[in-house]
Design an enzyme around this catalytic site. Structure first.
Site, PDB file in Angstrom:
ATOM      1  N   CYS A   1      34.977  46.160  41.883  1.00  0.00           N
ATOM      2  CA  CYS A   1      34.060  45.611  40.897  1.00  0.00           C
ATOM      3  C   CYS A   1      34.436  45.757  39.575  1.00  0.00           C
ATOM      4  O   CYS A   1      34.452  46.905  38.909  1.00  0.00           O
ATOM      5  CB  CYS A   1      32.768  46.106  41.247  1.00  0.00           C
ATOM      6  SG  CYS A   1      31.497  45.762  39.870  1.00  0.00           S
TER       7      CYS A   1
ATOM      8  N   CYS B   1      31.753  47.419  37.482  1.00  0.00           N
ATOM      9  CA  CYS B   1      31.648  48.879  37.611  1.00  0.00           C
ATOM     10  C   CYS B   1      32.856  49.581  36.832  1.00  0.00           C
ATOM     11  O   CYS B   1      32.678  50.743  36.539  1.00  0.00           O
ATOM     12  CB  CYS B   1      31.943  49.049  39.189  1.00  0.00           C
ATOM     13  SG  CYS B   1      30.341  48.182  40.329  1.00  0.00           S
TER      14      CYS B   1
END
Length: 117
Positions: A40, A43
């Site tokens: 991600c 993230c």
């Protein structure tokens, strides 16, 4: 040999599962947990932010991939990542799940005990 997994106020720790998360929250009066997934990009971008939060606030900070322990997804209603959960004295007091947030926004979230949203 030093324990590289020991909790330090200036560095986020990695939590493997619900048991480690529960212990982390129980051991710290104020705890910020970053739920993330590998791959991600948001993230990855927020990881240094939570590192900064660990250095400048009184909160203990941890990273947890809920895919490693899927019961966490339902337990904490993780619908998107990154999701930041703030615990005070063992209770969930705040949630930040708005995608990438900068250091100032996350510090304000922690310092207001989750009331900045």
């Amino acid at each position: 040999m030093a324990d590289t997994d020991s909790i330090t106020p200036e560095k986020p720790v990695h939590l493997a599962d619900a048991d480690e998360l529960d212990a982390f929250v129980a051991e710290n009066d104020l705890a910020l947990v970053d739920f993330y997934t590998k791959g991600c990009s948001l993230c990855q971008a927020i990881e240094p932010v939570v590192g900064n939060v660990a250095r400048v606030t009184d909160a203990a900070v941890a990273l947890c991939n809920p895919r490693d322990d899927p019961q966490l997804i339902d337990r904490f209603e993780v619908r998107s990542v990154p999701t930041l959960l703030l615990f005070e004295e063992g209770d969930l007091v705040g949630r930040m799940a708005k995608g990438f947030q900068g250091t100032e926004a996350v510090v304000a979230f922690v310092e207001s005990r989750g009331q900045s949203e």
